[in-house]
Design a protein around this motif. Structure first.
Motif, PDB file in Angstrom:
ATOM      1  N   ILE A 134     -14.469   3.263  -8.094  1.00  0.00           N
ATOM      2  CA  ILE A 134     -13.999   4.592  -8.516  1.00  0.00           C
ATOM      3  C   ILE A 134     -12.509   4.471  -8.866  1.00  0.00           C
ATOM      4  O   ILE A 134     -11.718   3.994  -8.052  1.00  0.00           O
ATOM      5  CB  ILE A 134     -14.197   5.636  -7.391  1.00  0.00           C
ATOM      6  CG1 ILE A 134     -15.672   5.698  -6.980  1.00  0.00           C
ATOM      7  CG2 ILE A 134     -13.696   7.010  -7.849  1.00  0.00           C
ATOM      8  CD1 ILE A 134     -15.945   6.578  -5.774  1.00  0.00           C
ATOM      9  N   PRO A 135     -12.111   4.852 -10.078  1.00  0.00           N
ATOM     10  CA  PRO A 135     -10.696   4.689 -10.457  1.00  0.00           C
ATOM     11  C   PRO A 135      -9.748   5.516  -9.580  1.00  0.00           C
ATOM     12  O   PRO A 135     -10.079   6.609  -9.145  1.00  0.00           O
ATOM     13  CB  PRO A 135     -10.653   5.150 -11.914  1.00  0.00           C
ATOM     14  CG  PRO A 135     -11.891   5.942 -12.134  1.00  0.00           C
ATOM     15  CD  PRO A 135     -12.912   5.438 -11.169  1.00  0.00           C
ATOM     16  N   VAL A 136      -8.558   4.951  -9.360  1.00  0.00           N
ATOM     17  CA  VAL A 136      -7.553   5.555  -8.480  1.00  0.00           C
ATOM     18  C   VAL A 136      -6.261   5.817  -9.261  1.00  0.00           C
ATOM     19  O   VAL A 136      -5.855   5.007 -10.093  1.00  0.00           O
ATOM     20  CB  VAL A 136      -7.231   4.596  -7.307  1.00  0.00           C
ATOM     21  CG1 VAL A 136      -6.019   5.079  -6.500  1.00  0.00           C
ATOM     22  CG2 VAL A 136      -8.430   4.410  -6.396  1.00  0.00           C
ATOM     23  N   GLY A 137      -5.635   6.940  -8.987  1.00  0.00           N
ATOM     24  CA  GLY A 137      -4.268   7.208  -9.451  1.00  0.00           C
ATOM     25  C   GLY A 137      -3.425   7.555  -8.248  1.00  0.00           C
ATOM     26  O   GLY A 137      -3.956   8.053  -7.243  1.00  0.00           O
ATOM     27  N   CYS A 138      -2.109   7.281  -8.303  1.00  0.00           N
ATOM     28  CA  CYS A 138      -1.255   7.531  -7.138  1.00  0.00           C
ATOM     29  C   CYS A 138      -0.077   8.441  -7.487  1.00  0.00           C
ATOM     30  O   CYS A 138       0.488   8.352  -8.575  1.00  0.00           O
ATOM     31  CB  CYS A 138      -0.667   6.218  -6.609  1.00  0.00           C
ATOM     32  SG  CYS A 138      -1.897   5.031  -6.064  1.00  0.00           S
ATOM     33  N   VAL A 139       0.266   9.294  -6.535  1.00  0.00           N
ATOM     34  CA  VAL A 139       1.541  10.009  -6.576  1.00  0.00           C
ATOM     35  C   VAL A 139       2.296   9.507  -5.350  1.00  0.00           C
ATOM     36  O   VAL A 139       1.900   9.777  -4.211  1.00  0.00           O
ATOM     37  CB  VAL A 139       1.355  11.537  -6.503  1.00  0.00           C
ATOM     38  CG1 VAL A 139       2.705  12.237  -6.498  1.00  0.00           C
ATOM     39  CG2 VAL A 139       0.482  12.036  -7.655  1.00  0.00           C
ATOM     40  N   LEU A 140       3.366   8.770  -5.583  1.00  0.00           N
ATOM     41  CA  LEU A 140       4.023   8.033  -4.505  1.00  0.00           C
ATOM     42  C   LEU A 140       5.097   8.886  -3.825  1.00  0.00           C
ATOM     43  O   LEU A 140       5.921   9.504  -4.498  1.00  0.00           O
ATOM     44  CB  LEU A 140       4.657   6.773  -5.108  1.00  0.00           C
ATOM     45  CG  LEU A 140       4.935   5.626  -4.162  1.00  0.00           C
ATOM     46  CD1 LEU A 140       3.633   5.073  -3.601  1.00  0.00           C
ATOM     47  CD2 LEU A 140       5.699   4.517  -4.886  1.00  0.00           C
ATOM     48  N   THR A 141       5.076   8.918  -2.486  1.00  0.00           N
ATOM     49  CA  THR A 141       6.079   9.713  -1.772  1.00  0.00           C
ATOM     50  C   THR A 141       6.932   8.856  -0.843  1.00  0.00           C
ATOM     51  O   THR A 141       7.773   9.380  -0.118  1.00  0.00           O
ATOM     52  CB  THR A 141       5.402  10.796  -0.910  1.00  0.00           C
ATOM     53  OG1 THR A 141       4.591  10.147   0.070  1.00  0.00           O
ATOM     54  CG2 THR A 141       4.562  11.723  -1.754  1.00  0.00           C
ATOM     55  N   MET A 142       6.685   7.567  -0.858  1.00  0.00           N
ATOM     56  CA  MET A 142       7.361   6.661   0.072  1.00  0.00           C
ATOM     57  C   MET A 142       7.355   5.305  -0.596  1.00  0.00           C
ATOM     58  O   MET A 142       6.366   4.979  -1.256  1.00  0.00           O
ATOM     59  CB  MET A 142       6.477   6.557   1.325  1.00  0.00           C
ATOM     60  CG  MET A 142       7.204   6.538   2.620  1.00  0.00           C
ATOM     61  SD  MET A 142       5.973   6.602   3.933  1.00  0.00           S
ATOM     62  CE  MET A 142       6.292   5.024   4.692  1.00  0.00           C
ATOM     63  N   VAL A 143       8.423   4.542  -0.468  1.00  0.00           N
ATOM     64  CA  VAL A 143       8.420   3.260  -1.152  1.00  0.00           C
ATOM     65  C   VAL A 143       8.366   2.115  -0.160  1.00  0.00           C
ATOM     66  O   VAL A 143       8.678   2.275   1.015  1.00  0.00           O
ATOM     67  CB  VAL A 143       9.648   3.079  -2.070  1.00  0.00           C
ATOM     68  CG1 VAL A 143       9.752   4.229  -3.043  1.00  0.00           C
ATOM     69  CG2 VAL A 143      10.919   2.912  -1.273  1.00  0.00           C
TER      70      VAL A 143
END
Lengths: 390, 390
Positions: A134-143
């Motif tokens: 299942i394809p994934v997209g990310c919204v990053l809040t921490m590096v």
């Protein structure tokens, strides 16, 4: 020497203060049912959750939620996420959070349609994925983890005391990642600096391997200098956008396969740190910090030339009139000083490790062979003991 | 400061001595009719032509040839290539050669189905592509331009004395590139070092813009140091695989959009050099070499802090007891010394430029505004005069 390799990184990055708008470009490419994965709920406090829900609704998505992903995602949580994804018949996974949330989202994405137990197949045996993803997209809040642009996924099994990372192929990489440095401002300082060290460690695990003047070594020295420079600014003022944006960008390029080209790569600090994490549930970056100086002091004699170069090129140690050992040692002293300056944990004792755990931690450490010295069990115990004393 | 941007690079790279095998993975993805584009025929001498033809035939391709691409591909050649592609109804373009061949292949790929004159639309007016694009793959035999992993394409119009580069979007990037450092061994030394300077110039055009401590600046310092290190080895022994492979890799990353992130970018050395090229038909990298020192001496006062940093971080100039101007000047002196050491042309006079051309070269120079100083016509003439004297 750069050998035979392929390079391909399909993840599209949207970077900057307006980057969340990238969701409106990406979401229409995928089906209606979206599994929204996030952690402990801090995104509700910051308002990011509401923004994301609005964009998902504007794009006519049916939203299924999978909240409560913990800092070290467990195998039980993975089973739960798979169940939710199956129930919702989801077409797309949107991960909103830090590296653990991205890691977990990738684990779910490969596991939902696995006919076998995914822990056994994809973590214990680290097999290639042969089922629907299942394809994934990310919204990053921490590096820190670089999970936004790679195939890495770490899952913890408390029952067997194993924390295993599988680096999946590019079919598992996030399709896109949204990287807004402002989202990282609200992170508590402890997590922030742990993330900084995670970045440092990713670079060092690749840098301290191989012996030649590879382009990757020069690129890594650049990334290290940028990280050291910006981390000092960020600990004084976490809302310094320039510093936080450079750190965010450095983290991505530290672990998206580029700087590994031509390197054997080590990863023993991660192996030891992950085993510490399985026993203590401590923050990932702090486990790495607490074992790094003892580990590098231990292997320095086996890679002296590189440690000397590290001291001169990264820490500006003046080599004049000094032996190679002195120069190399000064480099590690500079690194230790920087670690203390930004507030890292230097001892596994502080992370909850006790003497009686050390043998188990060492036994739970996977031994890899890409570094300057292949460790044995006793050497790992010695490194852990040194960390206990720090 | 890193602003708002997207990063995405779809080109897959096959690197190393065995990389030509990548063709067998890639070719099946495309249709039957292939336009094979190459240059003056050196690939026939080296045997690469026969190898490529065999692989194309093994993959059941119908081959159409477009040979004789010149170092500065002309608009007339572009029309000819489009005609061949149309006649063959080609599904795929395979470029075998250096940057000019790759550049030209991309120009053909966007021009074949253009309803308007492609020179007017895609070069003079630099419009976005709105017609069908024929996919391109590259087998690289010469390094420098970075054309193997970007959207750049430079075409020369001798009639109007214009040499124009259009940087197309990622839909025009090569789908894949084959990078075997061994293919670059047979290049004559003049072309080899011209390529080395092309790489240097690509990095400097991006480095000398903007004022802050951007991660991109640190990455570029790494690339520069790797290039300087390996170029010295390669001029002594052109068949040093390690040096040539690191240079090949550095060239790709110098101009595949990564290090431009957060930078305004300058490109005035290329603008002046390209205008010199339109008048003299000199080798691209040598036109850049011949104008660089006069140009950088001219703009140094407007970006002094960066030139000082360049001297210290790239050329290891010891700053102690020196003024900023002295440090910055020493940096350029080191660069000039390195240029002479590897055998670059330092004067446009040597490239065939004459005094009566200077006004025309300056007039044919596009003025860009991303650098430390926006040049006027007289300043360009002055820079050209300095180069004539060198």
């Amino acid at each position: 020497m750069l050998g035979n390799f392929t390079y391909s990184n399909p993840t599209k990055l949207y970077f900057g203060k307006e980057s969340l708008n990238g969701l409106n470009e990406e979401l229409p490419k995928y089906g209606k049912n979206v599994l929204l994965i996030y952690g402990g709920g801090s995104i509700k406090k910051t308002g990011l959750y509401d923004e994301v829900i609005k964009i998902l609704k504007d794009n006519n998505k049916e939203i299924f939620e999978d909240a409560g992903v913990m800092p070290n995602p467990t195998v039980e949580k993975l089973y739960e996420g798979c169940e939710r994804a199956r129930k919702g018949n989801v077409d797309f996974i949107l991960a909103v959070g830090g590296g653990s949330v991205c890691d977990y989202a990738k684990a779910v994405s490969v596991s939902v349609y696995s006919e076998e137990d995914p822990w056994d197949k994809y973590f214990l045996r680290m097999e290639d994925v042969d089922n629907k993803i299942i394809p994934v997209g990310c919204v990053l809040t921490m590096v820190g983890t670089g999970s936004e642009m790679n195939g890495g996924s770490v899952i913890t099994n408390h029952e067997s005391k194993l924390k295993i990372g599988h680096v999946f192929g590019e079919n598992v990489f996030p399709k896109f990642s949204i990287m807004n440095p402002v989202y990282t401002f609200t992170l508590p300082e402890y997590q922030m600096v742990a993330g900084f060290f995670d970045i440092m460690s990713h670079i060092l695990e690749q840098y301290f391997s191989g012996e030649d003047d590879n382009t990757s070594d020069y690129l890594m020295e650049g990334l290290l200098k940028s990280l050291i420079h910006s981390s000092k600014i960020a600990v004084k003022n976490p809302e310094d956008y320039e510093a936080r944006s450079n750190i965010m960008w450095t983290a991505t390029w530290a672990l998206n396969t580029l700087v590994a080209k031509g390197k054997s790569t080590d990863w023993m600090v991660h192996m030891i740190g992950q085993s510490v994490g399985a026993y203590t549930d401590a923050t990932h970056g702090m486990t790495l910090a607490a074992v790094s100086i003892p580990y590098y002091k231990h292997i320095m004699p086996y890679g002296l030339a590189k440690f000397k170069r590290f001291a001169i090129n990264v820490w500006d140690v003046n080599p004049e009139g000094k032996s190679d050992e002195q120069i190399a040692n000064e480099g590690l002293e500079c690194m230790e000083k920087w670690m203390k300056e930004i507030g890292l944990v230097m001892s596994i004792k502080e992370l909850g490790a006790t003497e009686d755990m050390l043998d188990g931690i060492a036994k739970g450490t996977f031994i890899l062979e890409g570094g300057y010295k292949v460790l044995n069990h006793d050497e790992i115990v010695d490194i852990l003991k040194e960390s206990m004393k720090a």
